[in-house]
Design an enzyme around this catalytic site. Sequence first.
Site, PDB file in Angstrom:
ATOM      1  N   GLU A 156       0.876  -1.162  -0.173  1.00 12.24           N
ATOM      2  CA  GLU A 156      -0.066   0.000   0.154  1.00 12.24           C
ATOM      3  C   GLU A 156       0.778   1.271  -0.031  1.00 12.24           C
ATOM      4  O   GLU A 156       1.798   1.284   0.769  1.00 12.24           O
ATOM      5  CB  GLU A 156      -0.896   0.094   1.122  1.00 12.24           C
ATOM      6  CG  GLU A 156      -2.090   1.172   1.112  1.00 12.24           C
ATOM      7  CD  GLU A 156      -3.092   1.240   2.263  1.00 12.24           C
ATOM      8  OE1 GLU A 156      -3.730   2.097   2.396  1.00 12.24           O
ATOM      9  OE2 GLU A 156      -3.064   0.087   3.013  1.00 12.24           O
ATOM     10  N   MET A 175       0.426  -2.834   8.694  1.00 11.13           N
ATOM     11  CA  MET A 175      -0.035  -2.983   7.330  1.00 11.13           C
ATOM     12  C   MET A 175      -1.039  -4.106   7.587  1.00 11.13           C
ATOM     13  O   MET A 175      -0.592  -5.241   7.970  1.00 11.13           O
ATOM     14  CB  MET A 175       0.779  -3.011   6.177  1.00 11.13           C
ATOM     15  CG  MET A 175       0.195  -3.251   4.859  1.00 11.13           C
ATOM     16  SD  MET A 175      -0.884  -1.851   4.244  1.00 11.13           S
ATOM     17  CE  MET A 175      -2.316  -2.637   3.468  1.00 11.13           C
ATOM     18  N   GLU A 177      -5.567  -2.613  12.708  1.00  5.55           N
ATOM     19  CA  GLU A 177      -5.174  -3.229  11.727  1.00  5.55           C
ATOM     20  C   GLU A 177      -6.179  -4.760  11.695  1.00  5.55           C
ATOM     21  O   GLU A 177      -6.408  -5.191  10.638  1.00  5.55           O
ATOM     22  CB  GLU A 177      -3.742  -3.848  11.519  1.00  5.55           C
ATOM     23  CG  GLU A 177      -2.666  -2.652  11.644  1.00  5.55           C
ATOM     24  CD  GLU A 177      -2.878  -1.794  10.783  1.00  5.55           C
ATOM     25  OE1 GLU A 177      -3.339  -2.158   9.548  1.00  5.55           O
ATOM     26  OE2 GLU A 177      -2.603  -0.437  10.842  1.00  5.55           O
ATOM     27  N   GLU A 200      -9.783   4.142   6.338  1.00  3.17           N
ATOM     28  CA  GLU A 200      -9.043   4.392   7.152  1.00  3.17           C
ATOM     29  C   GLU A 200      -9.850   5.233   8.268  1.00  3.17           C
ATOM     30  O   GLU A 200      -9.673   5.295   9.476  1.00  3.17           O
ATOM     31  CB  GLU A 200      -7.863   5.268   6.883  1.00  3.17           C
ATOM     32  CG  GLU A 200      -6.776   4.436   6.071  1.00  3.17           C
ATOM     33  CD  GLU A 200      -6.275   3.475   6.784  1.00  3.17           C
ATOM     34  OE1 GLU A 200      -6.293   3.346   7.762  1.00  3.17           O
ATOM     35  OE2 GLU A 200      -5.451   2.693   6.091  1.00  3.17           O
TER      36      GLU A 200
END
Length: 877
Positions: A131, A273, A308, A330
């Site tokens: 990403e 991530m 996450e 997000e």
Amino acid sequence: MIATSQPSPPPTIHREDYRPPAFLVDSVDLHLALHPAATRVKARLALRRNPAAGPSGTLELDGEALTLLGLRLDGAPLPPDRVRHRADGGLSIDGVPEAFALDSEVEISPAANSELSGLYLSGGNYFTQCEAEGFRRITFFPDRPDVMARYTTTIEADRAACPVLLGNGNPDGAGELPDGRHWARWVDPHPKPSYLFAVVAGDLVAVRDRFTTRSGREVALAIYVRQGDEDACGHAMDSLKRSMAWDEQTYGLEYDLDVFNIAAVSDFNMGAMENKGLNVFNTKYILARPETATDADYEGIETVVSHEYFHNWTGNRVTCRDWFQLSLKEGLTVFRDQHFTADQGSAAVKRLWDVRRLRAAQFPEDAGPMAHPVRPDSYVEINNFYTATVYQKGAEVVRMMRSLIGEADFRRGMDLYIARHDNQAVTIEDFVQAMQDASGVDLARFRRWYAQAGTPELRVRDAFDESSGRYTLTLSQSTPPTPGQPEKLPVPIPVRMGLIGTDGTDGAESPGAATLLLEEAEQDFTFEGLPSKPVPSLLRGFSAPVKLSGLSLEQLGVLAAHDTDPFVRWDSGQQYAVAEMLRLVRDLRAQRPLELPEGLAANIAALLERATDDAAFTAEALALPSEDFVADQMPVADPDAVHAVRQFLRAAIGTRFAGAFAALHAELTDPGPYRIDGMAIGRRALRNACLSYLGRAEQGDGLLRAEAQFNTAGNMTDMLAALRVLADSDSPAREAALARFHATWKRDDLVLDKWFTIQAVSARTDTLQQVQALAGHLDFDLRNPNRVRALVGAFAAGNPAQFHHASGEGYRFLADTVIALDAVNTQVAARMVGPLGQWKRQDAARGTMMRAELQRILERPGLSKGTYEKVSKSLAA
């Protein structure tokens, strides 16, 4: 006109130009033969024309830093005249059929990949970060989030160097190969975009556990770390299991694979991530022992692990159509991790932490050259938009939406959103529509929060008619112009409020307790039958991300002393302190003697009277507003004056209340082993707040106490608090403590980062010279993002008085670092530019020097597009 040595500005990507992908990828079969300098990647893509995109005979594939070794279409080699190599590293393939298989083989060098994007080496181990656009550094692919495919990944490597081979999804076989090599295959049954692809391989050890889902499925959990770090994973594993249970209980969302793996790496551009089934984490957010991690580190691990994990549904199963929709995953997931963390301890104190972070990072962003809406309209480099606006403000927008429609309808909206869009790449409109359909509330005007940049300013006026008992509250809103958006429309602002009697009587149960909805530029709200004029308690729980003004010092004093809402009580104390600090700045400029304001002293005294009722809250309330926050309230910042006033107040408060601080410091000594429950954390926070003031007192034993605490501390929280006091001082113990700390912890990267940061943010007048020297220290590594953030980032963003040194040397130091970094890691380089972009906030002399350094960066040949975007926008502001 901005001078630049760039041959031409990099292209700008506009949201309005979005078009569906011409081709879809149904499946990806990857084979990675790992080698430090020459990894070979074979990819088979099953492609078909996208009926939503219209006719196209050309397939566009993204690629970067790839050496092409072979390319076949449906098994036959592609003639060279049908393949065009694009200037950006990608490929264009002409004359492709409706559906076909494309085989490619490329070579890449993980060892040479200092960008830490794609596949790279760290400490001899292989990690990926895809990403936002890292997959194109692994193989040729339509690298965009709306291309979702099912992946099968086979990894082969030298068994001695890489006994562990991990991929997305579930394990599906492993075996031996000649020459000491071995292989493992991973199959992900869920379609995903390429940015969620992950591989980890190396000499790692696993800390294992299990989780049973509510339907009875057993999930194997593992955290992979370097040997020797196994005993530092307990809090992360516990946080993971609590997150999994909470998501089932709160949202009905159950984990959907047989395994959940986490791998920790010290070289990482971000915090972590959420790759499907294989999260990759910065070690900072996994490893924690009492002797090496602070209370804030433990809280950070809980937050990031939960964040996450929650992405498994809000980000992975339902993902973004394009990168302009980044806050779809997000902002929503930050809201979810904030909700989770609040449920684990003190919701009130957690809310204060979140607001502090928002005001420290996002409010200045909204007022600066990179101001952008929660959903941006354009970008040059998408990595520049992993911002506080997208994350923290995005979370606040979700929180307001829940406030407007109610918790029950919000939960129904979440259920509907996931049911409609599971395994799809969607937009913010899809999310808002689900909330609107579930609740029946028209959210058309509310969508402006996603479209407008800037922080709304909420101003209050009030009037009271004694004869009728009628109280009128007038609320008005305005949002300052931001780049590209000179005019702003009113946004719906939910204002949770109550009415407080001037004698301190809480009006929460009176008719004045409500949630007002301010939708226009100005509105009146009337309350009848009140016996006397109340004090309005506004934005309870920080119900909207706005700035509030218009309350008098007297009103703020009443709220700080008596409001039952913890946020308003804390915020009123902060606003009171800011007003007094600005008055002292004026006194300093007029060369009048500085004195501790009696109203501020009274507020401190009131806090100390009931200090241990809620130690964590008291610690937060005792802290003076930061220098940056105070400077942000001035038309033109004056970093020297603000620093001098804050240092004066710290010393004056420490001196006035030395007896109370000393007694509390002694009383709150940890009675036993280190614990991370809310009470223990609160007691340490208050104890160390007392020590901080004692260390600044004009007389007394504050520095001796700090030295003694440093020498006897049984945990890193207390040791670091003591070292911070010593590092700010001229005490002979300072250098000895810093040297001892370095000698003890120089082999622990995360603790050594703290050593660099403490010196970078020191209040001493020689800090700039110290930081410049530390940049040449043997333990400083420009290739490690954590170390760069610990020294350079902490100095530029966390030490305004020294960064804005009148000589301009702070600006030059940062610019030199950005230039050097841009040749090593462009993402980290671009993120370092921010403090220089605030040149308009400074006086003319400082602003001129900051602009000169920005111009010097811009003129650097070969500047990356990310750094170019940040610098050029900063200069154009």
